[in-house]
Design an enzyme around this catalytic site. Structure first.
Site, short mmCIF file in Angstrom:
data_model
loop_
_atom_site.label_atom_id
_atom_site.label_comp_id
_atom_site.label_asym_id
_atom_site.label_seq_id
_atom_site.Cartn_x
_atom_site.Cartn_y
_atom_site.Cartn_z
N GLN A 31 0.82 -1.21 0.00
CA GLN A 31 0.00 0.00 0.00
C GLN A 31 0.86 1.26 0.00
O GLN A 31 2.06 1.20 0.22
CB GLN A 31 -0.90 0.00 1.25
N ASP A 86 0.20 0.92 13.71
CA ASP A 86 0.48 2.22 14.33
C ASP A 86 0.86 2.05 15.81
O ASP A 86 1.46 2.92 16.41
CB ASP A 86 -0.72 3.16 14.18
N ASP A 155 -7.34 -5.38 14.26
CA ASP A 155 -7.21 -3.93 14.08
C ASP A 155 -6.76 -3.69 12.64
O ASP A 155 -5.62 -3.34 12.37
CB ASP A 155 -6.16 -3.42 15.09
N1 SAM Z 1 -7.77 1.82 12.92
C1 SAM Z 1 -7.55 1.69 11.56
C2 SAM Z 1 -8.86 1.50 10.84
O1 SAM Z 1 -9.85 1.12 11.47
O2 SAM Z 1 -8.93 1.82 9.66
C3 SAM Z 1 -6.62 0.55 11.29
C4 SAM Z 1 -5.32 0.86 11.73
S1 SAM Z 1 -4.04 -0.24 11.41
C5 SAM Z 1 -2.96 0.92 10.76
C6 SAM Z 1 -4.48 -1.28 10.10
C7 SAM Z 1 -3.32 -2.17 9.72
O3 SAM Z 1 -3.75 -3.43 9.18
C8 SAM Z 1 -2.42 -1.57 8.62
O4 SAM Z 1 -1.18 -1.25 9.19
C9 SAM Z 1 -2.30 -2.68 7.56
O5 SAM Z 1 -1.01 -2.78 7.00
C10 SAM Z 1 -2.67 -3.91 8.39
N2 SAM Z 1 -3.13 -5.05 7.61
C11 SAM Z 1 -3.96 -5.04 6.54
N3 SAM Z 1 -4.13 -6.30 6.07
C12 SAM Z 1 -3.39 -7.13 6.87
C13 SAM Z 1 -3.16 -8.54 6.89
N4 SAM Z 1 -3.73 -9.35 5.99
N5 SAM Z 1 -2.36 -9.04 7.88
C14 SAM Z 1 -1.78 -8.22 8.79
N6 SAM Z 1 -1.95 -6.86 8.82
C15 SAM Z 1 -2.74 -6.33 7.86
#
Ligand code: SAM
Length: 284
Positions: A31, A86, A155
């Site tokens: 991303q 984060d 999350d």
């Molecule tokens: N609070 C935020 C929201 O509700 O939109 C989410 C925050 S957190 C930054 C979301 C994280 O999920 C991102 O850092 C992303 O890289 C991670 N993520 C997405 N898909 C994933 C996967 N399949 N396995 C592990 N992490 C993942």
């Protein structure tokens, strides 16, 4: 010249913030990540142009994804956070001395590195010795795990790109198996304000009800998320989110929170009719 950040919530709704400075822009195999400094919400992180976390309102999301389940079962020892790069979710978990260990499985190292640099108050516990950060796909990581975790917190981003597979029956099934007998799962469940998001939330809730005996939805006010109104699923093998809440025990812990309290805990499961009916009917 004024500089505005705009996120399209629907074809007919846009959300804009006036920007002081574009601090960072980077791209990983998963991303695009940007850090902006804004007048009203301080620094914010976007992934593929969508707001993930802002300095001003991150406390709401992070309080509500962690403290509800910790007030229901203060004996939680082993936790899995999927996503959460984060670091805000891990920060709140580390307020509980009883927790022995947290695995944080984040697919994208760029998110953790950027948060360490630009959000030190959010990522402050990522290097805690009780925390193991694994840069892996949560969908693969959970496969084959049996009765390991007392709590799983999903999350994640929205169900697009790397986050898509985190809203599937297979994934929830694997989470169910990875939880102990009295395990709890919490996932962010989008907003009911706009149909394209609510559809995802209703479907995720329906899938969880296929395997967890206890599934309830709770709500929070998150101004920078679409609709400013966000839902979470509480899915549990044994504990009811209200009837089994350990109110006095949680208050005795003396944990400092900016949004969560045990009164709000009881209220946040009381949903408005339009949300309640559609969740119960399992359809828009
Ligand atoms: N609070 C935020 C929201 O509700 O939109 C989410 C925050 S957190 C930054 C979301 C994280 O999920 C991102 O850092 C992303 O890289 C991670 N993520 C997405 N898909 C994933 C996967 N399949 N396995 C592990 N992490 C993942």
């Amino acid at each position: 010249m004024e500089f505005w950040y705009t996120e399209e919530h629907t074809d007919d709704v846009r959300f804009s913030l006036r920007v002081k400075e574009h601090l960072f822009s980077g791209e990983s195999e998963f991303q695009k990540l940007d850090i902006l400094d804004t007048y009203e919400y301080g620094k914010l992180m976007t992934l593929d142009g969508l707001v993930m976390v802002t300095e001003k309102d991150e406390f709401v999301y992070h309080d509500m994804i962690v403290h509800i389940s910790m007030a229901v079962n203060p004996n939680i020892k082993n936790v899995l956070v999927i996503g959460g790069g984060d670091g805000g979710t891990v920060r709140e978990l580390m307020k509980y001395p009883n927790i022995n260990h947290v695995d944080m499985v984040e697919i994208d190292k760029l998110v953790v590195d950027a948060s360490r640099k630009y959000f030190p108050a959010v990522s402050c516990e990522v290097d805690n010795p009780k925390v193991t950060v694994l840069y892996e796909d949560g969908i693969k990581f959970i496969q084959g795990k049996e009765k390991v975790y007392d709590l799983i917190l999903i999350d994640s981003t929205d169900p697009i790109g790397p986050g898509e597979g985190l809203f599937t029956t297979d994934f929830y099934n694997n989470c169910y198996k990875a939880l102990t007998e009295d395990g709890i799962l919490i996932n962010q469940n989008e907003t009911p304000v706009y149909e394209k998001f609510f559809e995802v939330g209703i479907s995720s809730n329906k899938k969880l009800k296929k395997m967890f005996p206890i599934v309830h939805v709770y709500q929070a006010n998150i101004p920078t998320y679409p609709g400013g109104y966000w839902l979470f699923n509480f899915a549990s093998k044994k504990f009811h989110p209200i009837q089994d809440m350990k109110e006095a025990e949680w208050n005795q812990l003396g944990i400092k929170t900016k949004y969560y309290n045990t009164e709000l805990h009881k209220g946040c499961f009381a949903l408005p009719n339009y949300v309640k009916e559609k969740i119960e009917n399992g359809a828009l």
